[in-house]
Write a protein that holds these residues in place. Structure first.
Motif, PDB file in Angstrom:
ATOM      1  N   LYS A   1       4.297   0.047  13.147  1.00  0.00           N
ATOM      2  CA  LYS A   1       3.018  -0.631  13.384  1.00  0.00           C
ATOM      3  C   LYS A   1       2.991  -1.879  12.515  1.00  0.00           C
ATOM      4  CE  LYS A   1       0.747   3.452  15.034  1.00  0.00           C
ATOM      5  NZ  LYS A   1      -0.421   4.266  15.055  1.00  0.00           N
ATOM      6  N   ASP A   2       2.090  -1.978  11.556  1.00  0.00           N
ATOM      7  CA  ASP A   2       2.031  -3.179  10.720  1.00  0.00           C
ATOM      8  C   ASP A   2       2.543  -2.941   9.299  1.00  0.00           C
ATOM      9  OD1 ASP A   2      -0.085  -1.562  10.017  1.00  0.00           O
ATOM     10  OD2 ASP A   2      -1.468  -3.218   9.655  1.00  0.00           O
ATOM     11  N   LEU A   3       3.216  -1.813   9.064  1.00  0.00           N
ATOM     12  CA  LEU A   3       3.702  -1.476   7.726  1.00  0.00           C
ATOM     13  C   LEU A   3       5.221  -1.525   7.655  1.00  0.00           C
ATOM     14  CD1 LEU A   3       1.498   1.645   6.924  1.00  0.00           C
ATOM     15  CD2 LEU A   3       1.146  -0.697   6.139  1.00  0.00           C
ATOM     16  N   ASP A   4       5.752  -1.948   6.502  1.00  0.00           N
ATOM     17  CA  ASP A   4       7.185  -1.844   6.234  1.00  0.00           C
ATOM     18  C   ASP A   4       7.430  -0.467   5.634  1.00  0.00           C
ATOM     19  OD1 ASP A   4       7.257  -5.234   5.109  1.00  0.00           O
ATOM     20  OD2 ASP A   4       7.934  -4.457   7.035  1.00  0.00           O
ATOM     21  N   VAL A   5       8.267   0.332   6.274  1.00  0.00           N
ATOM     22  CA  VAL A   5       8.541   1.700   5.844  1.00  0.00           C
ATOM     23  C   VAL A   5       9.961   1.769   5.295  1.00  0.00           C
ATOM     24  CG1 VAL A   5       8.711   4.100   6.609  1.00  0.00           C
ATOM     25  CG2 VAL A   5       6.937   2.619   7.554  1.00  0.00           C
ATOM     26  N   ALA A   6      10.123   2.365   4.122  1.00  0.00           N
ATOM     27  CA  ALA A   6      11.435   2.481   3.490  1.00  0.00           C
ATOM     28  C   ALA A   6      12.342   3.388   4.317  1.00  0.00           C
ATOM     29  CB  ALA A   6      11.284   3.037   2.084  1.00  0.00           C
ATOM     30  N   THR A   7      13.545   2.891   4.639  1.00  0.00           N
ATOM     31  CA  THR A   7      14.513   3.686   5.399  1.00  0.00           C
ATOM     32  C   THR A   7      15.755   4.007   4.586  1.00  0.00           C
ATOM     33  OG1 THR A   7      15.457   1.668   6.338  1.00  0.00           O
ATOM     34  CG2 THR A   7      13.766   2.809   7.641  1.00  0.00           C
ATOM     35  N   LYS A   8      16.043   3.241   3.550  1.00  0.00           N
ATOM     36  CA  LYS A   8      17.188   3.487   2.680  1.00  0.00           C
ATOM     37  C   LYS A   8      16.743   3.277   1.245  1.00  0.00           C
ATOM     38  CE  LYS A   8      21.969   2.038   1.966  1.00  0.00           C
ATOM     39  NZ  LYS A   8      22.983   1.054   2.374  1.00  0.00           N
ATOM     40  N   VAL A   9      16.924   4.304   0.417  1.00  0.00           N
ATOM     41  CA  VAL A   9      16.446   4.254  -0.962  1.00  0.00           C
ATOM     42  C   VAL A   9      17.560   4.682  -1.906  1.00  0.00           C
ATOM     43  CG1 VAL A   9      14.713   5.125  -2.597  1.00  0.00           C
ATOM     44  CG2 VAL A   9      14.103   4.789  -0.198  1.00  0.00           C
ATOM     45  N   SER A  10      17.797   3.871  -2.923  1.00  0.00           N
ATOM     46  CA  SER A  10      18.743   4.188  -3.985  1.00  0.00           C
ATOM     47  C   SER A  10      17.947   4.798  -5.137  1.00  0.00           C
ATOM     48  CB  SER A  10      19.447   2.914  -4.439  1.00  0.00           C
ATOM     49  OG  SER A  10      20.173   3.132  -5.627  1.00  0.00           O
TER      50      SER A  10
ATOM     51  N   MET B   1       0.840  -1.154   0.000  1.00  0.00           N
ATOM     52  CA  MET B   1       0.000   0.000   0.000  1.00  0.00           C
ATOM     53  C   MET B   1       0.895   1.230   0.000  1.00  0.00           C
ATOM     54  SD  MET B   1      -2.341   1.425   3.152  1.00  0.00           S
ATOM     55  CE  MET B   1      -2.698  -0.199   3.615  1.00  0.00           C
ATOM     56  N   ILE B   2       0.698   2.153  -0.922  1.00  0.00           N
ATOM     57  CA  ILE B   2       1.410   3.413  -0.908  1.00  0.00           C
ATOM     58  C   ILE B   2       0.526   4.388  -0.167  1.00  0.00           C
ATOM     59  CG2 ILE B   2       2.308   5.302  -2.286  1.00  0.00           C
ATOM     60  CD1 ILE B   2       3.045   3.269  -4.397  1.00  0.00           C
ATOM     61  N   THR B   3       0.998   4.873   0.952  1.00  0.00           N
ATOM     62  CA  THR B   3       0.186   5.750   1.777  1.00  0.00           C
ATOM     63  C   THR B   3       0.561   7.191   1.521  1.00  0.00           C
ATOM     64  OG1 THR B   3       1.751   5.567   3.582  1.00  0.00           O
ATOM     65  CG2 THR B   3      -0.112   4.052   3.612  1.00  0.00           C
ATOM     66  N   ALA B   4      -0.433   8.034   1.335  1.00  0.00           N
ATOM     67  CA  ALA B   4      -0.189   9.444   1.093  1.00  0.00           C
ATOM     68  C   ALA B   4      -0.454  10.269   2.339  1.00  0.00           C
ATOM     69  CB  ALA B   4      -1.070   9.936  -0.047  1.00  0.00           C
ATOM     70  N   ALA B   5      -0.938   9.667   3.392  1.00  0.00           N
ATOM     71  CA  ALA B   5      -1.318  10.402   4.586  1.00  0.00           C
ATOM     72  C   ALA B   5      -0.126  10.938   5.353  1.00  0.00           C
ATOM     73  CB  ALA B   5      -2.154   9.508   5.501  1.00  0.00           C
ATOM     74  N   ALA B   6       0.960  10.200   5.423  1.00  0.00           N
ATOM     75  CA  ALA B   6       2.137  10.652   6.167  1.00  0.00           C
ATOM     76  C   ALA B   6       3.282  10.857   5.194  1.00  0.00           C
ATOM     77  CB  ALA B   6       2.509   9.621   7.214  1.00  0.00           C
ATOM     78  N   PRO B   7       3.699  12.108   4.935  1.00  0.00           N
ATOM     79  CA  PRO B   7       4.722  12.352   3.938  1.00  0.00           C
ATOM     80  C   PRO B   7       6.084  11.761   4.275  1.00  0.00           C
ATOM     81  CG  PRO B   7       4.063  14.403   4.989  1.00  0.00           C
ATOM     82  CD  PRO B   7       3.176  13.335   5.499  1.00  0.00           C
ATOM     83  N   SER B   8       6.295  11.304   5.492  1.00  0.00           N
ATOM     84  CA  SER B   8       7.599  10.747   5.842  1.00  0.00           C
ATOM     85  C   SER B   8       7.644   9.235   5.701  1.00  0.00           C
ATOM     86  CB  SER B   8       7.953  11.137   7.272  1.00  0.00           C
ATOM     87  OG  SER B   8       7.011  10.574   8.154  1.00  0.00           O
ATOM     88  N   THR B   9       6.558   8.609   5.261  1.00  0.00           N
ATOM     89  CA  THR B   9       6.541   7.150   5.168  1.00  0.00           C
ATOM     90  C   THR B   9       6.001   6.687   3.832  1.00  0.00           C
ATOM     91  OG1 THR B   9       4.321   6.971   6.078  1.00  0.00           O
ATOM     92  CG2 THR B   9       6.144   6.906   7.652  1.00  0.00           C
ATOM     93  N   ILE B  10       6.419   5.499   3.430  1.00  0.00           N
ATOM     94  CA  ILE B  10       5.806   4.807   2.304  1.00  0.00           C
ATOM     95  C   ILE B  10       5.898   3.325   2.603  1.00  0.00           C
ATOM     96  CG2 ILE B  10       7.888   4.730   0.899  1.00  0.00           C
ATOM     97  CD1 ILE B  10       5.906   5.052  -1.528  1.00  0.00           C
ATOM     98  N   SER B  11       4.838   2.641   2.369  1.00  0.00           N
ATOM     99  CA  SER B  11       4.790   1.220   2.659  1.00  0.00           C
ATOM    100  C   SER B  11       5.388   0.449   1.497  1.00  0.00           C
ATOM    101  CB  SER B  11       3.338   0.804   2.861  1.00  0.00           C
ATOM    102  OG  SER B  11       3.234  -0.586   2.890  1.00  0.00           O
ATOM    103  N   SER B  12       5.924  -0.712   1.787  1.00  0.00           N
ATOM    104  CA  SER B  12       6.452  -1.559   0.725  1.00  0.00           C
ATOM    105  C   SER B  12       5.425  -2.583   0.279  1.00  0.00           C
ATOM    106  CB  SER B  12       7.728  -2.256   1.199  1.00  0.00           C
ATOM    107  OG  SER B  12       7.436  -3.103   2.282  1.00  0.00           O
TER     108      SER B  12
ATOM    109  N   ASP C   1      12.080  13.858  -3.175  1.00  0.00           N
ATOM    110  CA  ASP C   1      12.432  15.272  -3.339  1.00  0.00           C
ATOM    111  C   ASP C   1      13.548  15.431  -4.366  1.00  0.00           C
ATOM    112  OD1 ASP C   1      10.557  16.251  -1.549  1.00  0.00           O
ATOM    113  OD2 ASP C   1      11.969  16.361   0.131  1.00  0.00           O
ATOM    114  N   VAL C   2      14.593  14.636  -4.245  1.00  0.00           N
ATOM    115  CA  VAL C   2      15.706  14.686  -5.191  1.00  0.00           C
ATOM    116  C   VAL C   2      15.242  14.225  -6.572  1.00  0.00           C
ATOM    117  CG1 VAL C   2      17.978  13.718  -5.747  1.00  0.00           C
ATOM    118  CG2 VAL C   2      17.446  14.396  -3.394  1.00  0.00           C
ATOM    119  N   ALA C   3      14.478  13.146  -6.609  1.00  0.00           N
ATOM    120  CA  ALA C   3      14.004  12.591  -7.885  1.00  0.00           C
ATOM    121  C   ALA C   3      13.189  13.603  -8.673  1.00  0.00           C
ATOM    122  CB  ALA C   3      13.181  11.330  -7.625  1.00  0.00           C
TER     123      ALA C   3
ATOM    124  N   TRP D   1      10.666   9.757   1.016  1.00  0.00           N
ATOM    125  CA  TRP D   1      10.316  11.128   0.650  1.00  0.00           C
ATOM    126  C   TRP D   1      11.545  11.982   0.404  1.00  0.00           C
ATOM    127  CZ3 TRP D   1       5.952  11.700  -1.501  1.00  0.00           C
ATOM    128  CH2 TRP D   1       4.921  10.836  -1.175  1.00  0.00           C
ATOM    129  N   ALA D   2      12.647  11.721   1.093  1.00  0.00           N
ATOM    130  CA  ALA D   2      13.902  12.419   0.790  1.00  0.00           C
ATOM    131  C   ALA D   2      14.351  12.063  -0.629  1.00  0.00           C
ATOM    132  CB  ALA D   2      14.971  12.049   1.812  1.00  0.00           C
TER     133      ALA D   2
END
Length: 120
Positions: free
Chosen positions: A69-78, A1-12, A108-110, A104-105
């Motif tokens: 919680k129950d979501l996998d959140v991206a912490t390192k992105v290439s 699920m890609i969540t748009a509610a929290a700009p600092s998180t994205i689910s895998s 921003d660059v992308a 989200w970082a």
């Protein structure tokens, strides 16, 4: 699920999107997901930002996640700015690359890289 509610998180994980509204610059509707006017396509841990019909596209690869919680959140992105020309070898298509802490970082660059590349 890609969540748009929290700009600092994205689910895998993925799921169907059934609402029609804009949150954090992402258009959420019963149509392909877009960010700042460019499409987002996800396959596993890779997200493509931009259109393959354009000269450039961004490839974001989720390298590491953590549980929130129950979501996998991206912490390192290439991320890589790539040419879309299929006649060029895949390793030669990479124009720029970087790694960021969080999705989200990286987005921003992308978004800056893609806009500059398409407008040059």
């Amino acid at each position: 699920m890609i969540t748009a509610a929290a700009p600092s998180t994205i689910s895998s994980q993925t799921s169907a999107i059934s609402s029609d509204h804009i949150q954090g610059g992402i258009i959420v509707a019963n149509k392909p997901l877009e960010y700042k006017g460019h499409p987002l396509q996800r396959a596993g841990n890779i997200v493509y930002y931009g259109s393959m019909s354009d000269k450039y596209v961004i490839m974001l690869q989720i390298m590491d996640t953590k549980k929130v919680k129950d979501l996998d959140v991206a912490t390192k992105v290439s991320l890589q700015l790539q040419l879309t020309d299929p006649s060029i070898k895949s390793r030669d298509r990479v124009v720029k690359k970087s790694e960021k802490d969080g999705f989200w970082a990286a987005m921003d660059v992308a978004s800056v890289w893609l806009e500059r590349a398409l407008n040059s």
